[in-house]
Enzyme design. Structure first.
Site, PDB file in Angstrom:
ATOM      1  CE  LYS A 146      14.865  68.806   1.905  1.00 41.48           C
ATOM      2  NZ  LYS A 146      14.341  68.164   3.155  1.00 41.48           N
TER       3      LYS A 146
HETATM    4  O1  G3P Z   1      14.353  69.309   7.152  1.00 41.68           O
HETATM    5  C1  G3P Z   1      15.552  68.816   7.618  1.00 41.68           C
HETATM    6  C2  G3P Z   1      15.387  68.002   8.825  1.00 41.68           C
HETATM    7  O2  G3P Z   1      14.481  66.951   8.617  1.00 41.68           O
HETATM    8  C3  G3P Z   1      16.642  67.488   9.428  1.00 41.68           C
HETATM    9  O3  G3P Z   1      16.399  67.430  10.764  1.00 41.68           O
HETATM   10  O4  G3P Z   1      16.471  66.556  13.034  1.00 41.68           O
HETATM   11  O5  G3P Z   1      17.349  65.172  11.142  1.00 41.68           O
HETATM   12  O6  G3P Z   1      18.581  67.183  11.902  1.00 41.68           O
HETATM   13  P1  G3P Z   1      17.268  66.536  11.766  1.00 41.68           P
END
Ligand code: G3P
Length: 287
Positions: free
Chosen positions: A113
């Site tokens: 990533k």
């Molecule tokens: O894969 C991306 C994810 O982990 C981000 O999620 O909930 O931190 O916005 P969030």
């Protein structure tokens, strides 16, 4: 059992191999897993250490990340596993690439990533040339997506993912799922092979709508996969309606896809905030 008509790949969004094991058990399949510095810092083993006031050296933190993805690999050896480079605003392309190469050697189904920033895109272009698989993260706009489609033209099928973070747009009152809809349209116009991975999923409706729209992949937190399983792995019907009346629409942008990628506006405040948060969570583990 995997629903027969399910074309979208289902990933778990987590830094905890125990969740991978459990999700694989109750779903009877799992196509992959995504990790990031925040999710690794929430891994129960690290979280316990941090609660005791213990921290790790830089090398120990990386070793812990490696051990974690190697455990995940044991559970889903044929799935795709995303590992994120450490990148703050000052991290150069070269530094990202050096990390990428090390991380890529950890497991045979690794995918690196990189952030959707100028430096991150440059690193991804070199990584693609060298045969690595990549996942462009922290994407929040159609311009960023268009830049990725153009910059990663040379990617072979299956070599590149693009991860729009829809939940974080919802969080600030914008209809994140419309970004997916628009990016899928731009991807078609650009004739790009980059796969769209719906990320930052907050609720079951996000998962169902991502499937309905034909997102190639969706990465889902453990508790939502559990809810989906409890509901019998329901699929969106032909007339599925995604309702988000309180969220501001994100209209489709007609972009000139003949421009070089550097001509698109790559800035998005949420990309910057996202990088800062990943940096902070990574540093929270390190002495
Ligand atoms: O894969 C991306 C994810 O982990 C981000 O999620 O909930 O931190 O916005 P969030």
């Amino acid at each position: 059992m995997k629903p027969k008509n399910l074309k979208t790949k289902i990933f778990l969004d987590s830094g905890d191999p125990k969740e991978a094991k459990e999700a694989f058990r109750f779903l009877s399949f799992l196509d992959g897993q995504t990790t990031n510095p925040t999710l690794i810092s929430k891994n129960p083993e690290v979280a316990k250490k941090l609660a005791r006031g213990e921290k790790l050296s830089e090398r120990e933190t990386l070793n812990f990340y490696r051990k974690t993805v190697q455990e995940i690999f044991q559970i889903i050896p044929r799935g795709s596993i995303s590992i994120e480079v450490y990148a703050d605003k000052t991290t150069t392309t070269e530094k990202m690439l050096a990390q990428a190469k090390e991380m890529y050697s950890w497991i045979k189904n690794a995918r690196i990533k990189f952030p959707t920033t100028i430096e991150g895109i440059k690193a991804a272009q070199i990584a693609i040339k060298e045969g690595l698989r990549v996942n462009m993260t922290l994407c929040f706009s159609q311009e960023q997506a268009a830049a990725i489609f153009i910059a990663l033209k040379k990617a072979k099928k299956g070599q590149a993912f693009l991860s729009p973070f829809i939940g974080r747009l919802d969080d600030r009152g914008e209809n994140g799922m419309e970004l997916i809809k628009n990016i899928l349209k731009i991807r078609k116009e650009a004739k790009s092979k980059v796969e769209i991975l719906t990320a930052s999923v907050r609720k079951l409706e996000h998962l169902l709508y991502a499937i309905y729209l034909g997102s190639d992949i969706v990465t889902v937190p453990f508790h939502i996969l559990k809810e989906w399983e409890k509901k019998g792995l329901i699929m969106p019907s032909k007339n599925f309606q995604y309702s988000a009346p309180d969220l501001k629409p994100i209209p489709y942008q007609k972009l000139d896809l003949n421009l070089p990628w550097g001509k698109f506006n790559l800035y998005h405040s949420l990309t910057e905030i996202g990088l800062e948060k990943f940096t902070k969570d990574w540093k929270s583990m390190v002495k």
